[in-house]
Design an enzyme around this catalytic site. Sequence first.
Site, PDB file in Angstrom:
ATOM      1  N   LYS A 149      -3.472   2.432  -4.127  1.00 33.45           N
ATOM      2  CA  LYS A 149      -4.220   1.698  -5.164  1.00 33.45           C
ATOM      3  C   LYS A 149      -5.383   0.941  -4.535  1.00 33.45           C
ATOM      4  O   LYS A 149      -6.512   1.038  -4.998  1.00 33.45           O
ATOM      5  CB  LYS A 149      -3.302   0.703  -5.903  1.00 33.45           C
ATOM      6  CG  LYS A 149      -2.120   1.354  -6.610  1.00 33.45           C
ATOM      7  CD  LYS A 149      -1.262   0.338  -7.347  1.00 33.45           C
ATOM      8  CE  LYS A 149      -0.552  -0.649  -6.430  1.00 33.45           C
ATOM      9  NZ  LYS A 149       0.517  -0.049  -5.587  1.00 33.45           N
ATOM     10  N   ARG A 167       2.265  -5.358 -13.373  1.00 35.69           N
ATOM     11  CA  ARG A 167       3.368  -4.679 -12.694  1.00 35.69           C
ATOM     12  C   ARG A 167       4.654  -4.749 -13.500  1.00 35.69           C
ATOM     13  O   ARG A 167       5.671  -4.229 -13.060  1.00 35.69           O
ATOM     14  CB  ARG A 167       3.607  -5.325 -11.329  1.00 35.69           C
ATOM     15  CG  ARG A 167       2.974  -4.560 -10.169  1.00 35.69           C
ATOM     16  CD  ARG A 167       3.195  -5.351  -8.904  1.00 35.69           C
ATOM     17  NE  ARG A 167       3.184  -4.563  -7.698  1.00 35.69           N
ATOM     18  CZ  ARG A 167       2.127  -4.433  -6.898  1.00 35.69           C
ATOM     19  NH1 ARG A 167       0.994  -4.999  -7.192  1.00 35.69           N
ATOM     20  NH2 ARG A 167       2.221  -3.729  -5.797  1.00 35.69           N
ATOM     21  N   ARG A 184       1.068   1.627   8.091  1.00 41.24           N
ATOM     22  CA  ARG A 184       0.159   0.514   7.787  1.00 41.24           C
ATOM     23  C   ARG A 184       0.569  -0.741   8.559  1.00 41.24           C
ATOM     24  O   ARG A 184      -0.267  -1.409   9.144  1.00 41.24           O
ATOM     25  CB  ARG A 184       0.135   0.233   6.277  1.00 41.24           C
ATOM     26  CG  ARG A 184      -0.800  -0.897   5.923  1.00 41.24           C
ATOM     27  CD  ARG A 184      -1.009  -1.045   4.435  1.00 41.24           C
ATOM     28  NE  ARG A 184       0.217  -1.424   3.741  1.00 41.24           N
ATOM     29  CZ  ARG A 184       0.286  -1.631   2.432  1.00 41.24           C
ATOM     30  NH1 ARG A 184      -0.796  -1.478   1.686  1.00 41.24           N
ATOM     31  NH2 ARG A 184       1.423  -1.977   1.879  1.00 41.24           N
ATOM     32  N   ARG A 213       1.879  -3.839   7.548  1.00 42.19           N
ATOM     33  CA  ARG A 213       1.708  -5.208   7.070  1.00 42.19           C
ATOM     34  C   ARG A 213       3.059  -5.923   7.199  1.00 42.19           C
ATOM     35  O   ARG A 213       4.081  -5.251   7.325  1.00 42.19           O
ATOM     36  CB  ARG A 213       1.278  -5.128   5.593  1.00 42.19           C
ATOM     37  CG  ARG A 213       0.278  -6.153   5.169  1.00 42.19           C
ATOM     38  CD  ARG A 213      -0.356  -5.802   3.843  1.00 42.19           C
ATOM     39  NE  ARG A 213       0.611  -5.671   2.760  1.00 42.19           N
ATOM     40  CZ  ARG A 213       0.325  -5.149   1.574  1.00 42.19           C
ATOM     41  NH1 ARG A 213      -0.900  -4.708   1.327  1.00 42.19           N
ATOM     42  NH2 ARG A 213       1.237  -5.053   0.652  1.00 42.19           N
ATOM     43  N   ARG A 262      10.898  -2.850  -2.570  1.00 41.16           N
ATOM     44  CA  ARG A 262       9.680  -2.725  -3.395  1.00 41.16           C
ATOM     45  C   ARG A 262       9.716  -1.450  -4.233  1.00 41.16           C
ATOM     46  O   ARG A 262       9.279  -1.435  -5.377  1.00 41.16           O
ATOM     47  CB  ARG A 262       8.440  -2.756  -2.494  1.00 41.16           C
ATOM     48  CG  ARG A 262       8.149  -4.162  -1.991  1.00 41.16           C
ATOM     49  CD  ARG A 262       7.348  -4.158  -0.721  1.00 41.16           C
ATOM     50  NE  ARG A 262       6.016  -3.605  -0.866  1.00 41.16           N
ATOM     51  CZ  ARG A 262       5.288  -3.182   0.164  1.00 41.16           C
ATOM     52  NH1 ARG A 262       5.764  -3.235   1.392  1.00 41.16           N
ATOM     53  NH2 ARG A 262       4.099  -2.712  -0.047  1.00 41.16           N
TER      54      ARG A 262
HETATM   55  P1  B4P Z   1      -2.801   1.008  -0.041  1.00 44.11           P
HETATM   56  O1  B4P Z   1      -4.028   1.505  -0.716  1.00 44.11           O
HETATM   57  O2  B4P Z   1      -2.947  -0.256   0.744  1.00 44.11           O
HETATM   58  O3  B4P Z   1      -1.543   0.828  -1.032  1.00 44.11           O
HETATM   59  P2  B4P Z   1      -1.304  -0.047  -2.306  1.00 44.11           P
HETATM   60  O4  B4P Z   1      -0.844   0.931  -3.345  1.00 44.11           O
HETATM   61  O5  B4P Z   1      -2.492  -0.888  -2.664  1.00 44.11           O
HETATM   62  O6  B4P Z   1      -0.122  -1.030  -1.768  1.00 44.11           O
HETATM   63  P3  B4P Z   1       0.876  -2.120  -2.282  1.00 44.11           P
HETATM   64  O7  B4P Z   1       1.356  -1.808  -3.681  1.00 44.11           O
HETATM   65  O8  B4P Z   1       1.905  -2.175  -1.214  1.00 44.11           O
HETATM   66  O9  B4P Z   1       0.155  -3.538  -2.216  1.00 44.11           O
HETATM   67  P4  B4P Z   1      -0.194  -4.788  -3.147  1.00 44.11           P
HETATM   68  O10 B4P Z   1      -1.166  -5.578  -2.359  1.00 44.11           O
HETATM   69  O11 B4P Z   1      -0.630  -4.357  -4.517  1.00 44.11           O
HETATM   70  O12 B4P Z   1      -2.277   2.175   0.886  1.00 44.11           O
HETATM   71  C1  B4P Z   1      -1.140   2.043   1.746  1.00 44.11           C
HETATM   72  C2  B4P Z   1      -1.354   2.760   3.062  1.00 44.11           C
HETATM   73  O13 B4P Z   1      -1.526   4.159   2.849  1.00 44.11           O
HETATM   74  C3  B4P Z   1      -2.616   2.298   3.793  1.00 44.11           C
HETATM   75  O14 B4P Z   1      -2.320   2.234   5.166  1.00 44.11           O
HETATM   76  C4  B4P Z   1      -3.638   3.400   3.510  1.00 44.11           C
HETATM   77  O15 B4P Z   1      -4.583   3.540   4.547  1.00 44.11           O
HETATM   78  C5  B4P Z   1      -2.754   4.622   3.418  1.00 44.11           C
HETATM   79  N1  B4P Z   1      -3.286   5.633   2.483  1.00 44.11           N
HETATM   80  C6  B4P Z   1      -3.883   5.400   1.276  1.00 44.11           C
HETATM   81  N2  B4P Z   1      -4.229   6.574   0.691  1.00 44.11           N
HETATM   82  C7  B4P Z   1      -3.814   7.563   1.545  1.00 44.11           C
HETATM   83  C8  B4P Z   1      -3.869   9.004   1.492  1.00 44.11           C
HETATM   84  N3  B4P Z   1      -4.416   9.666   0.459  1.00 44.11           N
HETATM   85  N4  B4P Z   1      -3.328   9.691   2.537  1.00 44.11           N
HETATM   86  C9  B4P Z   1      -2.767   9.046   3.585  1.00 44.11           C
HETATM   87  N5  B4P Z   1      -2.697   7.688   3.699  1.00 44.11           N
HETATM   88  C10 B4P Z   1      -3.210   6.968   2.687  1.00 44.11           C
HETATM   89  O16 B4P Z   1       1.184  -5.639  -3.361  1.00 44.11           O
HETATM   90  C11 B4P Z   1       1.821  -6.388  -2.329  1.00 44.11           C
HETATM   91  C12 B4P Z   1       2.918  -7.317  -2.909  1.00 44.11           C
HETATM   92  O17 B4P Z   1       2.322  -8.398  -3.692  1.00 44.11           O
HETATM   93  C13 B4P Z   1       3.918  -6.684  -3.899  1.00 44.11           C
HETATM   94  O18 B4P Z   1       4.992  -6.039  -3.227  1.00 44.11           O
HETATM   95  C14 B4P Z   1       4.387  -7.927  -4.739  1.00 44.11           C
HETATM   96  O19 B4P Z   1       5.398  -8.662  -4.086  1.00 44.11           O
HETATM   97  C15 B4P Z   1       3.141  -8.782  -4.816  1.00 44.11           C
HETATM   98  N6  B4P Z   1       2.388  -8.560  -6.077  1.00 44.11           N
HETATM   99  C16 B4P Z   1       1.136  -8.001  -6.180  1.00 44.11           C
HETATM  100  N7  B4P Z   1       0.768  -7.921  -7.477  1.00 44.11           N
HETATM  101  C17 B4P Z   1       1.800  -8.423  -8.217  1.00 44.11           C
HETATM  102  C18 B4P Z   1       2.019  -8.563  -9.619  1.00 44.11           C
HETATM  103  N8  B4P Z   1       1.105  -8.171 -10.525  1.00 44.11           N
HETATM  104  N9  B4P Z   1       3.202  -9.102 -10.033  1.00 44.11           N
HETATM  105  C19 B4P Z   1       4.135  -9.498  -9.152  1.00 44.11           C
HETATM  106  N10 B4P Z   1       3.984  -9.375  -7.818  1.00 44.11           N
HETATM  107  C20 B4P Z   1       2.833  -8.839  -7.335  1.00 44.11           C
END
Ligand code: B4P
Length: 189
Positions: free
Chosen positions: A13, A88, A127, A129, A140
């Site tokens: 995302k 979410r 990644r 983190r 998660r």
């Molecule tokens: P990202 O692009 O970083 O993944 P994401 O879906 O944004 O991650 P996530 O859901 O964990 O994070 P968020 O900050 O929203 O990609 C992940 C990895 O894959 C990276 O290393 C990237 O380089 C790699 N990658 C991407 N595309 C690729 C491809 N095509 N091929 C290969 N590799 C690829 O959430 C973090 C936390 O915050 C949640 O767990 C929750 O606790 C909290 N939170 C956030 N929003 C919330 C909400 N609305 N309500 C409640 N809690 C919330």
Amino acid sequence: MRIVFVGPPGAGKGTQALRLKDYLGLTHLSTGEILREAHEAGTELGREAASYFEAGKLVPDDVVVSLVAERLAQSDCLGGYLFDGFPRTVAQAKALDAILEAQGRPLDLVVSIDVPQDDVLRRLASRGRTDDNPETIQQRLDQYRALTEPLLDYYEHQGILRRVDGTGSPDEVFARIQHVVDQARQASG
Ligand code: B4P
């Protein structure tokens, strides 16, 4: 346009949001990023949020919704925005609908980025983190299935959901997203 990205942790995302933001000139709103920044700044809200996200749990709806309501009132959201990781839960989606209804500016499009669990586990392992350790990742994914997946039905009923295959390279995924976004733009004239 007003767009939402939905997908499991590690679906890409954040990765795709940065590209789409440049393509459409939208403001990018990542609740994950907002919560991590609040934690780094050492605010009370940030400390409370970290106790949830570091355990792989969703931060409570009221905390996230009030952050979002505040952010949406800022002028850079007037020209359109892209939510990455919000809503979410169905409760968050309903709260967002109420805010947008009051503004008279509903969502245009919800893009679900679909990636199988094995791919997600591989991506998050590389990644690294602080919330990317194996137990937290499993938690998660469980939370995604129980609390976030029902959103897909919610937006399907509104007729604004488009599903995109999130496997393959980031460029391949982006081309698919561009395609559904271009279709939605044409449909809205
Ligand atoms: P990202 O692009 O970083 O993944 P994401 O879906 O944004 O991650 P996530 O859901 O964990 O994070 P968020 O900050 O929203 O990609 C992940 C990895 O894959 C990276 O290393 C990237 O380089 C790699 N990658 C991407 N595309 C690729 C491809 N095509 N091929 C290969 N590799 C690829 O959430 C973090 C936390 O915050 C949640 O767990 C929750 O606790 C909290 N939170 C956030 N929003 C919330 C909400 N609305 N309500 C409640 N809690 C919330």
